[in-house]
Design an enzyme around this catalytic site. Structure first.
Site, PDB file in Angstrom:
ATOM      1  N   SER A 111      36.572 -71.054   7.328  1.00 32.92           N
ATOM      2  CA  SER A 111      35.472 -70.573   6.500  1.00 32.92           C
ATOM      3  C   SER A 111      35.752 -68.980   6.530  1.00 32.92           C
ATOM      4  O   SER A 111      36.755 -68.526   6.108  1.00 32.92           O
ATOM      5  CB  SER A 111      34.101 -70.726   7.093  1.00 32.92           C
ATOM      6  OG  SER A 111      32.993 -70.197   6.012  1.00 32.92           O
ATOM      7  N   ASP A 250      34.398 -66.656   0.236  1.00 36.66           N
ATOM      8  CA  ASP A 250      34.959 -66.692   1.484  1.00 36.66           C
ATOM      9  C   ASP A 250      35.999 -67.439   1.582  1.00 36.66           C
ATOM     10  O   ASP A 250      36.462 -68.043   0.434  1.00 36.66           O
ATOM     11  CB  ASP A 250      33.985 -67.074   2.754  1.00 36.66           C
ATOM     12  CG  ASP A 250      33.398 -68.716   2.583  1.00 36.66           C
ATOM     13  OD1 ASP A 250      33.509 -69.155   1.159  1.00 36.66           O
ATOM     14  OD2 ASP A 250      32.949 -69.203   3.326  1.00 36.66           O
ATOM     15  N   ASP A 254      32.833 -72.235   0.011  1.00 36.31           N
ATOM     16  CA  ASP A 254      31.484 -72.467  -0.243  1.00 36.31           C
ATOM     17  C   ASP A 254      30.691 -71.869  -0.152  1.00 36.31           C
ATOM     18  O   ASP A 254      29.495 -72.014  -0.136  1.00 36.31           O
ATOM     19  CB  ASP A 254      31.345 -73.750   1.005  1.00 36.31           C
ATOM     20  CG  ASP A 254      31.349 -72.956   2.505  1.00 36.31           C
ATOM     21  OD1 ASP A 254      31.594 -71.656   2.621  1.00 36.31           O
ATOM     22  OD2 ASP A 254      31.014 -73.681   3.402  1.00 36.31           O
TER      23      ASP A 254
END
Length: 462
Positions: A111, A250, A254
């Site tokens: 992430s 990011d 998401d």
């Protein structure tokens, strides 16, 4: 960036491997290794209850191919058919799971973490993050507590299916009914990550005048001074180019944060308030309900209540938002950090989809994002400080520290209901997060500093 020095077959102690708020995540070579990925793949193959292929996507990190190969090897050893998607946003995985009736899926990504980290997110057959019961079975398998007898059927096979990303792109375009954005100047910060696979393409397909920052897949620069955690490059580009709006993603796309044409930041709370207001005005927001986390601003909550709305709060993590939305039937929920979930669009946090929705809603009403933000709430001053606490047991059990909890109670009493304190252990990093918000900005600064110093002193004591 030099590759980290580690033995590629090292494996962390299985007793220390546990799913956090967003799957498994950590430094490649210590917390995350190819051997661990092989075992995780095998046990995912064993515990996923549904039949069908298992999908694997990845972001641009240099360690991603290694981990995808190891996961695929473990899954095929467990008798599963594997479809590898290649570079894609995380939400492409649950979307394609549902489209093809797959058994589940995995996303190799850390992430917003730095390039040297990586992680593994696991999804079930309904496209949602894997539940705690199945996660516990995978953890038990890693510890040798689940039987691993040979499968009665043949081994599985792995197939490269990067072509499926085109279906995800079509789903993105369909989410706004292919509404045109002809000539709208938009800046996209693709973060050197997953959004490079489709972000610019879908906005350009709709006719937007797109300026791209950090627009190539680069596993050594993903999240480095760019994207949704570093908004200054986007803000500067929007102002320099006179753009109507800008969107930053990011590493795995998401989540999304926006910047309006005046350079103001539009975080997840503002997205929820504005999108939720549009749904409310259209009469399609059940019970006038939104779902947010404990991190969402108190100003947002009070402004939404003033509109006659309800705000349900959950622990941090989009899986908690997802669960609360399913329970209550809420149409919209999300996190201040930019994870936004819509029941009309699959209940998966999707940064590119959220950006398309904002751009489409603004353009459809003939207003700018700045005009829309002027209608939003005034946030309470809020400050978040991360205190590094390497000792995991102390970090998780911070509430057992009487000196720290007493100080939290003192802070809350002093704000007399016009502010709040939130202290929590990060589920993905060795950090204790200390957040204070209040109507009085001086109180925010005072209590944030005192609480952070106390946490460092008491939790990092020798």
């Amino acid at each position: 960036m030099a590759s980290p020095a580690f033995h590629p077959l090292d494996c962390p102690d299985p007793a220390q491997v546990s799913f956090g708020t967003d799957g498994l995540r950590g430094h490649v070579g210590s917390a995350i290794t190819s051997t661990l990925a092989l075992q995780v793949g095998f046990w995912c193959g064993r515990v996923l209850p549904a039949d069908g292929p298992v999908l694997i996507g990845m972001d641009s990190r240099t360690s991603g191919s290694m981990l995808v190969s190891a996961l695929a090897a473990g899954l095929t050893a467990a008798g599963r058919e594997v479809w590898t998607l290649g570079l894609c946003p995380t939400p492409a995985v649950p979307g394609l799971i549902r489209r093809f009736g797959a058994a589940g899926g995995l996303m190799v990504s850390a992430s917003h973490n730095p390039p040297e980290d990586n992680g593994i997110k696991v999804f079930g057959a309904d496209g949602s993050k894997l539940g705690s019961a199945l996660q516990s079975r995978i953890e038990a398998g890693l510890r040798g507590e689940e039987p691993a007898s040979a499968q009665a059927h043949a081994f599985g096979a792995s197939h490269q299916r990067s072509d499926l990303l085109d279906l995800y792109k079509q789903d993105l375009l369909s989410s706004v009914r292919h509404q045109r954005l002809d000539g709208v100047p938009i800046v996209l910060d693709l973060c050197w990550g997953s959004a490079t696979a489709c972000g610019a393409a879908v906005f350009s397909e709709l006719g937007a005048d797109v300026t791209v920052l950090h627009g190539e897949a680069d596993g050594e620069r993903i999240n480095v001074d760019c994207g949704s955690t570093h908004l200054e490059p986007l803000r500067r580009a929007v102002l320099e180019r006179g753009a109507a709006m800008g969107f930053a993603f990011d590493g795995d796309a998401d989540r999304m944060l926006a910047v309006d044409g005046r350079g103001r930041i539009v975080d997840g709370d503002h997205v929820l308030f504005l999108w939720g207001s549009a749904l409310q005005d259209s009469g399609v927001l059940p019970d006038q309900r939104l779902v947010a986390t404990v991190m969402s601003n108190l100003g947002f909550e009070r402004a939404w209540q003033a509109r006659g709305g309800q705000l349900d709060r959950t622990p941090v993590g989009d899986q908690h938002v997802h669960a609360a939305m399913v329970r209550s039937g809420a149409a919209l929920g999300g996190e201040q950090s930019g994870h936004i979930l819509s029941s009309a669009h699959g209940l998966s946090g999707d940064g590119v989809l959220t950006a398309l929705q904002l751009a489409s809603l603004c353009h459809g009403q003939g207003i700018t994002l700045a005009d829309w933000l002027d209608r939003s709430f005034e946030a309470y001053p809020q400050k978040l400080v991360n205190v590094r606490v390497p000792d995991r047991s102390r970090r998780k059990a911070w509430a057992d520290c009487q000196s720290l909890t007493a100080l939290v109670q003192e802070a809350e009493r002093s704000m007399a209901g016009d502010g709040r304190v939130l202290v929590r252990a990060s589920g993905t990093e060795p950090l204790l997060r200390v957040m204070v918000e209040a109507a009085d900005p001086k109180a925010v600064e005072h209590w944030t500093q005192r609480l952070a110093e106390a946490a460092d002193q008491h939790l990092n004591a020798a």
